[in-house]
Motif scaffolding. Structure first.
Motif, PDB file in Angstrom:
ATOM      1  N   UNK A  63      29.324  80.422   4.661  1.00  6.72           N
ATOM      2  CA  UNK A  63      30.468  80.626   5.549  1.00  6.72           C
ATOM      3  C   UNK A  63      31.737  80.958   4.768  1.00  6.72           C
ATOM      4  N   UNK A  64      31.740  80.667   3.473  1.00  6.11           N
ATOM      5  CA  UNK A  64      32.894  80.931   2.614  1.00  6.11           C
ATOM      6  C   UNK A  64      32.390  81.611   1.349  1.00  6.11           C
ATOM      7  N   UNK A  65      33.109  82.612   0.914  1.00  7.87           N
ATOM      8  CA  UNK A  65      32.786  83.258  -0.356  1.00  7.87           C
ATOM      9  C   UNK A  65      33.837  82.864  -1.385  1.00  7.87           C
ATOM     10  N   UNK A  66      33.395  82.576  -2.597  1.00 14.66           N
ATOM     11  CA  UNK A  66      34.320  82.232  -3.652  1.00 14.66           C
ATOM     12  C   UNK A  66      35.114  83.473  -4.048  1.00 14.66           C
ATOM     13  N   UNK A  67      36.346  83.260  -4.416  1.00 13.36           N
ATOM     14  CA  UNK A  67      37.219  84.365  -4.792  1.00 13.36           C
ATOM     15  C   UNK A  67      36.741  85.011  -6.083  1.00 13.36           C
ATOM     16  N   UNK A  68      36.986  86.301  -6.188  1.00  6.63           N
ATOM     17  CA  UNK A  68      36.689  87.022  -7.422  1.00  6.63           C
ATOM     18  C   UNK A  68      37.962  87.710  -7.881  1.00  6.63           C
ATOM     19  N   UNK A  69      38.007  88.055  -9.136  1.00  5.82           N
ATOM     20  CA  UNK A  69      39.183  88.745  -9.648  1.00  5.82           C
ATOM     21  C   UNK A  69      40.236  87.764 -10.126  1.00  5.82           C
ATOM     22  N   UNK A  70      41.361  88.317 -10.514  1.00  4.54           N
ATOM     23  CA  UNK A  70      42.445  87.530 -11.069  1.00  4.54           C
ATOM     24  C   UNK A  70      43.719  87.852 -10.302  1.00  4.54           C
ATOM     25  N   UNK A  71      44.397  86.849  -9.836  1.00  2.00           N
ATOM     26  CA  UNK A  71      45.625  87.039  -9.079  1.00  2.00           C
ATOM     27  C   UNK A  71      46.681  87.761  -9.913  1.00  2.00           C
ATOM     28  N   UNK A  72      46.660  87.550 -11.209  1.00  2.00           N
ATOM     29  CA  UNK A  72      47.654  88.174 -12.089  1.00  2.00           C
ATOM     30  C   UNK A  72      47.447  89.686 -12.215  1.00  2.00           C
ATOM     31  N   UNK A  73      46.285  90.180 -11.807  1.00  2.00           N
ATOM     32  CA  UNK A  73      46.021  91.617 -11.871  1.00  2.00           C
ATOM     33  C   UNK A  73      46.722  92.392 -10.761  1.00  2.00           C
ATOM     34  N   UNK A  74      47.227  91.685  -9.753  1.00  2.00           N
ATOM     35  CA  UNK A  74      47.903  92.352  -8.647  1.00  2.00           C
ATOM     36  C   UNK A  74      49.254  92.878  -9.106  1.00  2.00           C
ATOM     37  N   UNK A  75      49.688  93.933  -8.494  1.00  2.00           N
ATOM     38  CA  UNK A  75      50.973  94.522  -8.857  1.00  2.00           C
ATOM     39  C   UNK A  75      52.118  93.634  -8.388  1.00  2.00           C
ATOM     40  N   UNK A  76      53.261  93.674  -9.093  1.00  8.15           N
ATOM     41  CA  UNK A  76      54.415  92.892  -8.619  1.00  8.15           C
ATOM     42  C   UNK A  76      54.954  93.498  -7.325  1.00  8.15           C
ATOM     43  N   UNK A  77      55.694  92.709  -6.534  1.00  8.27           N
ATOM     44  CA  UNK A  77      56.231  93.245  -5.277  1.00  8.27           C
ATOM     45  C   UNK A  77      57.240  94.353  -5.566  1.00  8.27           C
TER      46      UNK A  77
END
Length: 100
Positions: A63-77
């Motif tokens: 029912x839940x999938x674990x997160x993948x990737x890295x939050x720091x890889x997202x672009x800044x606002x």
């Protein structure tokens, strides 16, 4: 009694035999794996220990999938326009208004 339909991520007995260690590792990690024989659901490969938290139970049930990737890889606002407040400043003001 009607036979339940096999789930989309189910595996056949041949696949289980050929890659048993892979599926045992998945079960050990908390995933519940449906096993089919000739397209009919016959068993589940499940973890030996029951998950202790609600979150672990939901992961095991799919029912839940674990997160993948890295939050720091997202672009800044994006930067705000000259003369405009940043989103952080606007949010801070809104929170300050709610407190009083």
């Amino acid at each position: 009694m009607a036979q339940p339909e096999p789930e989309s991520d189910s595996i056949g007995i041949r696949e289980l035999r050929q890659h048993a260690s892979r599926y045992v590792a998945m079960a050990k990690a908390g995933k519940r794996i449906p096993v089919t024989e000739r397209g009919k659901l016959v068993a589940y490969l499940v973890p030996a220990e029951e998950p202790t938290s609600m979150f672990e139970r939901m992961v095991a049930a799919g029912q839940v999938r674990l997160a993948t990737g890295n939050l720091m890889d997202l672009l800044p606002p994006p930067a705000s326009e000259p003369g405009e407040k940043s989103l952080s400043e606007t949010l801070r003001e809104m929170r300050d208004e709610e407190r009083y």
